[in-house]
Design an enzyme around this catalytic site. Sequence first.
Site, mmCIF file in Angstrom:
data_model
loop_
_atom_site.group_PDB
_atom_site.id
_atom_site.type_symbol
_atom_site.label_atom_id
_atom_site.label_comp_id
_atom_site.label_asym_id
_atom_site.label_seq_id
_atom_site.Cartn_x
_atom_site.Cartn_y
_atom_site.Cartn_z
ATOM 1 N N SER A 100 1.118 -1.187 -0.470
ATOM 2 C CA SER A 100 -0.593 0.226 0.197
ATOM 3 C C SER A 100 0.624 1.799 -0.145
ATOM 4 C CB SER A 100 -0.902 0.039 1.453
ATOM 5 O OG SER A 100 -1.453 1.102 1.473
ATOM 6 N N TYR A 135 -3.105 -1.105 10.777
ATOM 7 C CA TYR A 135 -2.355 -1.209 8.615
ATOM 8 C C TYR A 135 -1.697 -1.304 8.757
ATOM 9 C CZ TYR A 135 -3.874 -1.110 4.201
ATOM 10 O OH TYR A 135 -3.958 -1.151 2.369
#
Length: 266
Positions: free
Chosen positions: A143, A156
């Site tokens: 990401s 995350y």
Amino acid sequence: MDFTPRTAIVTASDSGIGRATAIALAGAGLDVGVTWHSDEDGANETAEEVRRLGRKAVVAQFDATDFDAVPGVITKLAEELGGLDVFVNNAGGGTGGPFLDLDLDGWRTVVALNLDGAFLGMHTAAKLMTERGTGGRIIAVTSVHGSQPRVGSAPYVASKHGLEGLVKTMAQELGDRGITVNSVAPGEIATPINDMEGDEAEKTHRPGIPIPRPGKPEEIADVIAFLASPASSYVTAATWVVDGGMLQMGPQAGSHLESDAWRRDG
């Protein structure tokens, strides 16, 4: 080493980036192992798309947090495919929330999925590739938040940072075995996890991104397909950011914010 990929496993390929990747690899001539966590119908639809392209598809349920089962699922898929040349670690996700509201269970749930599960999957794939001795490609979908943080997403962000570090260390250790290890870091992509379908990308305006829209799953899959190919033979330990230029907007976005809403909403 003459690396010619013929088989691939793409985790979480029942929809979104995973499905687009499975189809892109099939279009490049690879047989594909498709996995699903809760959407078996979606995985079967992906498999049918792979077969329409003339390639073999095998399907299995896969839970990246079932640590006892992960190696067996990947090994069985590789056996059914007749080998494993490319492994795409796409399974991941996680919910957010303010840091001060987190508890250890919530933290560990996200880290287990994005980091522990990724380690086990890529470790199993690397061992299979090493045993065959014909090289391979390992690609982790990370990401943009593996390099820049996001408010309200501490587990995350931490797990994606960790995954980026794991990729780089694997690349150092596996390069002399003919195995390259890279990551692809998507920005905002029109997928179900973002409550969008791929065809909504072109219809959605994002003024804060140089290419002012979300990305399409196929745009991530095309980069993964390159990293899975012989053309990427001298590419390893690299992070390929595919975000429409979003990460370059830090100072511009910062100087143009007009409220403190980001402190609460991310």
